[in-house]
Write a protein that holds these residues in place. Structure first.
Motif, PDB file in Angstrom:
ATOM      1  N   UNK A 195     -18.269 -71.451  94.627  1.00 31.16           N
ATOM      2  CA  UNK A 195     -17.818 -72.821  94.414  1.00 31.16           C
ATOM      3  C   UNK A 195     -16.319 -72.984  94.557  1.00 31.16           C
ATOM      4  N   UNK A 196     -15.711 -72.175  95.435  1.00 31.24           N
ATOM      5  CA  UNK A 196     -14.270 -72.233  95.653  1.00 31.24           C
ATOM      6  C   UNK A 196     -13.963 -73.257  96.745  1.00 31.24           C
ATOM      7  N   UNK A 197     -13.022 -74.135  96.484  1.00 32.21           N
ATOM      8  CA  UNK A 197     -12.528 -75.050  97.509  1.00 32.21           C
ATOM      9  C   UNK A 197     -11.538 -74.297  98.389  1.00 32.21           C
ATOM     10  N   UNK A 198     -11.648 -74.452  99.718  1.00 34.81           N
ATOM     11  CA  UNK A 198     -10.770 -73.745 100.652  1.00 34.81           C
ATOM     12  C   UNK A 198     -10.038 -74.746 101.528  1.00 34.81           C
ATOM     13  N   UNK A 199      -8.718 -74.663 101.527  1.00 33.41           N
ATOM     14  CA  UNK A 199      -7.872 -75.437 102.434  1.00 33.41           C
ATOM     15  C   UNK A 199      -7.175 -74.437 103.345  1.00 33.41           C
ATOM     16  N   UNK A 200      -7.363 -74.599 104.665  1.00 32.12           N
ATOM     17  CA  UNK A 200      -6.764 -73.627 105.576  1.00 32.12           C
ATOM     18  C   UNK A 200      -6.147 -74.295 106.796  1.00 32.12           C
ATOM     19  N   UNK A 201      -5.074 -73.668 107.296  1.00 30.01           N
ATOM     20  CA  UNK A 201      -4.492 -74.052 108.570  1.00 30.01           C
ATOM     21  C   UNK A 201      -4.892 -73.014 109.603  1.00 30.01           C
ATOM     22  N   UNK A 202      -5.042 -73.428 110.836  1.00 32.23           N
ATOM     23  CA  UNK A 202      -5.541 -72.501 111.854  1.00 32.23           C
ATOM     24  C   UNK A 202      -5.260 -73.065 113.242  1.00 32.23           C
ATOM     25  N   UNK A 203      -4.764 -72.201 114.141  1.00 29.32           N
ATOM     26  CA  UNK A 203      -4.520 -72.612 115.525  1.00 29.32           C
ATOM     27  C   UNK A 203      -5.738 -72.404 116.423  1.00 29.32           C
ATOM     28  N   UNK A 204      -6.620 -71.500 116.050  1.00 27.87           N
ATOM     29  CA  UNK A 204      -7.801 -71.219 116.865  1.00 27.87           C
ATOM     30  C   UNK A 204      -8.839 -72.322 116.635  1.00 27.87           C
ATOM     31  N   UNK A 205      -8.982 -73.220 117.590  1.00 27.08           N
ATOM     32  CA  UNK A 205      -9.879 -74.356 117.427  1.00 27.08           C
ATOM     33  C   UNK A 205     -11.344 -73.940 117.399  1.00 27.08           C
TER      34      UNK A 205
END
Length: 252
Positions: A195-205
């Motif tokens: 139940x962890x919320x994940x916010x991520x940035x990523x260049x690989x579309x």
């Protein structure tokens, strides 16, 4: 109830509006991607949520409580884990000891870091290593791990903080394509299960569209699109940014 709620977040540098009135929320177990071209404001927004930068305006709430303007350490103690573009591990320690250190920190036992950690929370550390597929390497020196294994170890370390929210800044940077997909699918399974919320940035579309539940798109500091993968792929403004001639300067 959302784990993370961001309202009206703004930040300027030398008169340049890097992040302009950005609002969003992340639910338990949700994978939310924050994307945009270079200079769109992703890193600035991300670092305000994580405590590396204070916002000029707006608020950040974690489980309904304010964390706006707190430093990274204080935010971590409230249940936020983080991984970075460049792995942050203790190369001279074993794989297990790295995770034990994270658990010790979470339990408020930082003052004992100078002592040998061999017997402290070893069972808990091994459980986390098992979940990320590194239990067989628990006794190896971290400095000899392959890069993909270091990324999985960093995930285990972040989970040692028992986070409610996990912030992942370019988590697959430097990894081979197959490893990227594997790491993010592993993250998704663990986030869903805990139940962890994940916010991520990523260049690989390919990674973004494969694992995210929702996607936020920034350009020139402003949030220009939000939705699931199909909606973002079809959005004219997003298509112009990534495929057309729209200018993208103005953020960090």
């Amino acid at each position: 109830m959302s784990v993370l709620v961001v309202r009206g977040l703004s930040k300027s540098f030398g008169g340049v509006r890097a992040v302009d009135d950005v609002s969003f929320a992340v639910a338990p177990g949700e994978m939310l991607a924050l994307i945009g071209p270079n200079g769109a404001g992703k890193s600035t927004c991300f670092n305000m949520v994580g405590g590396q930068l204070p916002p000029d305006a707006g608020s950040v709430l974690l489980d309904g409580g304010p964390i706006t303007g707190l430093g990274p350490r204080a935010i971590a103690l409230r249940g936020v884990g983080r991984t970075f573009q460049i792995t942050a591990t203790f190369g001279s320690m074993t794989v297990r000891e790295n995770v034990q250190m994270a658990i010790l920190s979470h339990r408020g036992q930082v003052w004992q870091f100078w002592r040998p950690v061999a017997g402290r929370f070893a069972t808990e550390a091994d459980a986390l290593l098992d979940q990320v597929g590194l239990l067989a390497q628990a006794d190896r020196a971290t400095g000899v791990l392959a890069y993909g294994d270091l990324k999985r170890l960093e995930l285990a370390i972040a989970l040692g903080n028992a986070p409610r929210l996990l912030l992942m800044d370019e988590p697959t940077a430097g990894m081979a394509p197959a490893e990227r997909v594997g790491l993010m699918h592993l993250t998704r399974r663990l986030a869903t299960g805990r139940g962890i919320a994940v916010l991520f940035t990523e260049h690989d579309m390919d990674v973004v569209f494969d694992v995210s539940d929702r996607i936020l798109v920034l350009n020139r500091g402003a949030l220009i699109a939000e939705g699931d993968g199909p909606a973002i792929r079809a959005n004219p403004a997003v298509r112009e940014i990534y495929l057309g001639t729209g200018a993208t300067s103005g953020g960090h």
